[in-house]
Design a protein around this motif. Structure first.
Motif, PDB file in Angstrom:
ATOM      1  N   VAL A 444       0.835  -1.200   0.000  1.00 39.06           N
ATOM      2  CA  VAL A 444       0.000   0.000   0.000  1.00 39.06           C
ATOM      3  C   VAL A 444       0.870   1.251   0.000  1.00 39.06           C
ATOM      4  CG1 VAL A 444      -1.679   1.336   1.342  1.00 39.06           C
ATOM      5  CG2 VAL A 444      -1.953  -1.131   1.120  1.00 39.06           C
ATOM      6  N   GLN A 445       1.952   1.231   0.788  1.00 37.23           N
ATOM      7  CA  GLN A 445       2.864   2.375   0.839  1.00 37.23           C
ATOM      8  C   GLN A 445       3.469   2.655  -0.533  1.00 37.23           C
ATOM      9  OE1 GLN A 445       6.760   1.671   1.784  1.00 37.23           O
ATOM     10  NE2 GLN A 445       7.192   3.567   2.874  1.00 37.23           N
ATOM     11  N   THR A 446       3.869   1.602  -1.244  1.00 35.03           N
ATOM     12  CA  THR A 446       4.468   1.765  -2.573  1.00 35.03           C
ATOM     13  C   THR A 446       3.491   2.418  -3.545  1.00 35.03           C
ATOM     14  OG1 THR A 446       5.850  -0.200  -2.196  1.00 35.03           O
ATOM     15  CG2 THR A 446       5.590   0.539  -4.474  1.00 35.03           C
ATOM     16  N   LEU A 447       2.241   1.989  -3.517  1.00 40.00           N
ATOM     17  CA  LEU A 447       1.230   2.573  -4.398  1.00 40.00           C
ATOM     18  C   LEU A 447       1.003   4.049  -4.081  1.00 40.00           C
ATOM     19  CD1 LEU A 447      -1.417  -0.316  -4.483  1.00 40.00           C
ATOM     20  CD2 LEU A 447       0.133   0.368  -6.326  1.00 40.00           C
ATOM     21  N   LEU A 448       0.916   4.379  -2.786  1.00 39.78           N
ATOM     22  CA  LEU A 448       0.670   5.769  -2.393  1.00 39.78           C
ATOM     23  C   LEU A 448       1.862   6.668  -2.720  1.00 39.78           C
ATOM     24  CD1 LEU A 448      -1.160   5.255   1.039  1.00 39.78           C
ATOM     25  CD2 LEU A 448      -2.167   5.944  -1.152  1.00 39.78           C
ATOM     26  N   LEU A 449       3.084   6.160  -2.511  1.00 39.43           N
ATOM     27  CA  LEU A 449       4.267   6.950  -2.849  1.00 39.43           C
ATOM     28  C   LEU A 449       4.367   7.173  -4.354  1.00 39.43           C
ATOM     29  CD1 LEU A 449       7.063   5.536  -0.489  1.00 39.43           C
ATOM     30  CD2 LEU A 449       5.936   7.765  -0.351  1.00 39.43           C
ATOM     31  N   SER A 450       3.969   6.171  -5.126  1.00 40.48           N
ATOM     32  CA  SER A 450       3.969   6.335  -6.587  1.00 40.48           C
ATOM     33  C   SER A 450       3.017   7.457  -6.992  1.00 40.48           C
ATOM     34  CB  SER A 450       3.539   5.023  -7.266  1.00 40.48           C
ATOM     35  OG  SER A 450       4.418   3.974  -6.942  1.00 40.48           O
ATOM     36  N   TYR A 451       1.834   7.475  -6.387  1.00 41.08           N
ATOM     37  CA  TYR A 451       0.865   8.529  -6.690  1.00 41.08           C
ATOM     38  C   TYR A 451       1.385   9.897  -6.245  1.00 41.08           C
ATOM     39  CZ  TYR A 451      -3.448  11.271  -6.555  1.00 41.08           C
ATOM     40  OH  TYR A 451      -4.387  12.252  -6.740  1.00 41.08           O
ATOM     41  N   LEU A 452       2.015   9.944  -5.053  1.00 38.81           N
ATOM     42  CA  LEU A 452       2.559  11.202  -4.540  1.00 38.81           C
ATOM     43  C   LEU A 452       3.633  11.750  -5.465  1.00 38.81           C
ATOM     44  CD1 LEU A 452       2.888  13.325  -2.259  1.00 38.81           C
ATOM     45  CD2 LEU A 452       4.481  11.749  -1.160  1.00 38.81           C
TER      46      LEU A 452
END
Length: 462
Positions: A444-452
């Motif tokens: 989940v962290q990887t997906l959110l950082l990608s979006y950020l």
């Protein structure tokens, strides 16, 4: 590293995106990344390797010492390491931008300010090392493990203060692309640590005292070598000697250090809490040992990926300091692709050699079997390790650590940790359930950082 401005401006021009120009740009950017990343990898792998080697020799002293050191390394050492790494990343941001903008004299001032802030922080954390046994007993850990861990924690106090200097100096030198010396010194310290550990533990039979003495000696020799390099005149533009200016205008650095500390701490404490939870399971000695061995394998590969975190941070902060948003964005793409390729290589190695790796740490069949059952989850953790450190480095380089702190909080503690507890205790999957929770939080962290990263306005950052 200064580049021709006209070349920089053309980096992402659509009309020039033919294959030869793209290959040239990728090659040039890759060289700049590896100049920073490779010494950083050597330094971080060697530094973490000293912890792993210490645990390896502990495993050949007794199962109790292995479990106690695994608990200390995975909880206490990771806890304080997370705080100090996070706070030191503020030095990385400020020194990288100062170097890019040509304000070289400020880099030495930032380094001294970081020593003051990190030194005070380490002293505040000191009671955790002094009262380890009663703290672990209070939270319900097995008494024999808590007592042995308390003995180890006293030996870890010199290591705590070594982090104050080693982490900040590495980031200071890395920002000015002089971290080759850190790589060489770290590799030498690691080899010396292996030799001393063998001599003190195996040859002379000093046991726990021998393993920890080797750890302390090797860690501080690295720092002494770095002091000689800085004070000896090899950083003439950025080190002008000690100055009272280090005590002035500290509030901005304190604020950035705190936000950086929270960002990294939420990440590193996540796995520490899961190790703590493993201590409440049936056969806690085996559970803690197996989980900490997997975390060490995962952590060693993570140190390689942290080299790309550092290089991404430096490249982006340098380009932002120069006012070049296009070069910053292109650097992200090259670093991410390179890191993912390395992650895939480790994924394959873990899938093939999982059981063989466990015997490096223990001769216990029960612990080795427990490690082997986690190998698929461990392999995918290694693959994700190749993505989110680069994205974290992007955030550090851009100075948006506070946003990443919220991402880490939600990913790990709202999603990952509850899932791990439910699967581990309610669904009775034990250590496997905890690791599934860990992997879910990282995903989940990887997906959110990608979006950020995708949403960052780089012209605005400039």
């Amino acid at each position: 590293m200064i580049m021709d401005n006209s070349t920089e401006e053309r980096l992402l021009s659509p009309e020039e995106l033919n294959s030869s120009d793209l290959k040239r740009r990728v090659w040039n950017e890759s060289k700049k990344l590896w100049v920073i990343a490779f010494p950083g990898m050597v330094a971080r792998v060697s530094s973490f390797g000293m912890i792993v080697v210490t645990q390896l020799f502990m495993g050949h002293i007794s199962e109790l010492d292995l479990a106690a050191f695994g608990l200390q390394q995975s909880i206490l050492l990771r806890f304080v390491d997370g705080i100090l790494i996070g706070m030191s990343s503020a030095t990385e941001t400020l020194c990288g931008q100062a170097y890019g903008a040509g304000h070289y004299h400020m880099m030495g001032v930032y380094l001294q300010r970081s020593w003051i802030i990190d030194g005070v922080t380490a002293t505040i954390l000191l009671p955790l090392f002094i009262f380890t046994t009663p703290i672990l007993t209070l939270i319900g850990q097995e008494e024999n493990i808590a007592i042995e861990a308390g003995k180890i924690s006293i030996w870890l106090i010199p290591i705590l203060y070594s982090y104050v200097f080693s982490l900040t100096i590495q980031m200071y030198l890395q920002a000015q692309q002089k971290n080759k010396i850190v790589g060489w010194l770290s590799a030498f310290s690691f080899l010396l640590h292996v030799l001393l550990s063998w001599l003190f533990v195996i040859k002379l039979g000093f046991g726990l005292a021998g393993a920890m003495s080797a750890f302390i000696i090797s860690s501080w020799l690295l720092i002494i070598g770095e002091f000689v390099y800085i004070f000896g005149g090899w950083c003439p533009n950025t080190w002008k000697g000690f100055t009272k200016a280090a005590f002035a205008d500290m509030l901005p650095l304190v604020k950035l250090s705190i936000s950086s500390g929270v960002m990294i701490c939420l990440e590193l404490w996540y796995s520490s809490i899961l190790v703590l939870l493993a201590g409440y399971m049936k056969n806690a000695t085996v559970a803690i040992s197996a989980f900490s061995i997997c975390l060490n394998i995962n952590g060693w590969e993570f140190m390689v990926c942290l080299g790309f975190l550092g290089s991404s941070c430096v490249r982006i902060s340098n380009e932002l300091g120069r006012g070049n948003a296009k070069a910053a964005k292109f650097s992200i793409k090259v670093a991410l692709v390179t890191s993912i390729v390395i992650g895939l290589i480790f994924w394959v190695l873990c899938m093939v050699f999982s059981r063989e790796i466990s015997y490096l740490f223990t001769s216990s069949e029960e612990i080795a079997e427990s490690v082997s059952r986690l190998h698929v989850l461990l392999a995918f953790s290694m693959l994700l390790n190749s993505i989110y450190p680069v994205l974290t480095g992007v955030a550090v380089g851009a100075g948006v650590q506070s946003m990443v702190a919220f991402v880490n909080l939600g990913s790990y503690y709202v999603i990952g940790l509850p899932v791990g507890i439910l699967l581990g205790y309610v669904a009775h999957l034990q250590v496997t359930g905890l690791w599934v929770g860990l992997l879910g939080g990282v995903g989940v962290q990887t997906l959110l950082l990608s979006y950020l990263t995708w949403r960052i306005d780089w012209n605005d950052q400039v």
